[in-house]
Design a protein around this motif. Sequence first.
Motif, PDB file in Angstrom:
ATOM      1  N   SER A 135       0.712  -1.156   0.110  1.00 43.52           N
ATOM      2  CA  SER A 135       0.132   0.053   0.105  1.00 43.52           C
ATOM      3  C   SER A 135       0.909   1.293  -0.104  1.00 43.52           C
ATOM      4  CB  SER A 135      -0.722   0.036   1.269  1.00 43.52           C
ATOM      5  OG  SER A 135      -0.174   0.256   2.396  1.00 43.52           O
ATOM      6  N   LYS A 136       0.215   2.419   0.094  1.00 43.16           N
ATOM      7  CA  LYS A 136       0.778   3.501  -0.087  1.00 43.16           C
ATOM      8  C   LYS A 136       0.263   4.561   1.042  1.00 43.16           C
ATOM      9  CE  LYS A 136       2.275   4.020  -4.923  1.00 43.16           C
ATOM     10  NZ  LYS A 136       2.422   4.769  -5.969  1.00 43.16           N
ATOM     11  N   PHE A 137       0.860   5.198   1.643  1.00 45.48           N
ATOM     12  CA  PHE A 137       0.322   6.287   2.822  1.00 45.48           C
ATOM     13  C   PHE A 137       1.072   7.496   2.597  1.00 45.48           C
ATOM     14  CE2 PHE A 137       3.948   4.234   4.544  1.00 45.48           C
ATOM     15  CZ  PHE A 137       4.521   4.808   5.506  1.00 45.48           C
ATOM     16  N   GLN A 138       0.434   8.555   2.952  1.00 45.76           N
ATOM     17  CA  GLN A 138       0.959   9.960   2.938  1.00 45.76           C
ATOM     18  C   GLN A 138       1.063  10.565   4.458  1.00 45.76           C
ATOM     19  OE1 GLN A 138      -2.611  11.145   0.748  1.00 45.76           O
ATOM     20  NE2 GLN A 138      -1.241  12.120  -0.605  1.00 45.76           N
ATOM     21  N   VAL A 139       2.328  11.260   4.556  1.00 44.20           N
ATOM     22  CA  VAL A 139       2.445  11.920   5.839  1.00 44.20           C
ATOM     23  C   VAL A 139       2.696  13.441   5.799  1.00 44.20           C
ATOM     24  CG1 VAL A 139       3.406   9.893   7.117  1.00 44.20           C
ATOM     25  CG2 VAL A 139       4.927  11.468   6.065  1.00 44.20           C
ATOM     26  N   SER A 140       2.383  14.343   6.534  1.00 44.32           N
ATOM     27  CA  SER A 140       2.448  15.507   6.622  1.00 44.32           C
ATOM     28  C   SER A 140       3.469  15.835   8.079  1.00 44.32           C
ATOM     29  CB  SER A 140       1.318  16.505   6.609  1.00 44.32           C
ATOM     30  OG  SER A 140       1.528  17.918   6.567  1.00 44.32           O
TER      31      SER A 140
END
Length: 103
Positions: A86-91
């Motif tokens: 999977s892919k995930f985003q972080v800020s």
Amino acid sequence: MKQFNNVTVLLEGNSYFDGAVTSRTVMFEDGSRKTLGFMLPGEYEFGTDAAELMEIVSGELDVKLPGADEWQTIKSAESFNVPANSKFQVSVKVVTDYCCSYL
């Protein structure tokens, strides 16, 4: 203070996003591995083949996990799980120290 005993640390580091995210790989006697690293403030998207447990040692970030509609804030001493493939985003809000365990 948390520490790992009887491990091998790979000399070559991992660097992503022009050095804004860096880590070192730690290998355990049982064959498992973790990465220990830092993320500078910014927005990043990661892909993973294996399931991961991301533990935030210090700092703060927002994460948007696969299938989620909303961002979730993760602070020091908190963690989140990422499913395999999977892919995930972080800020990242401030310099963030992390430990990633591959499950």
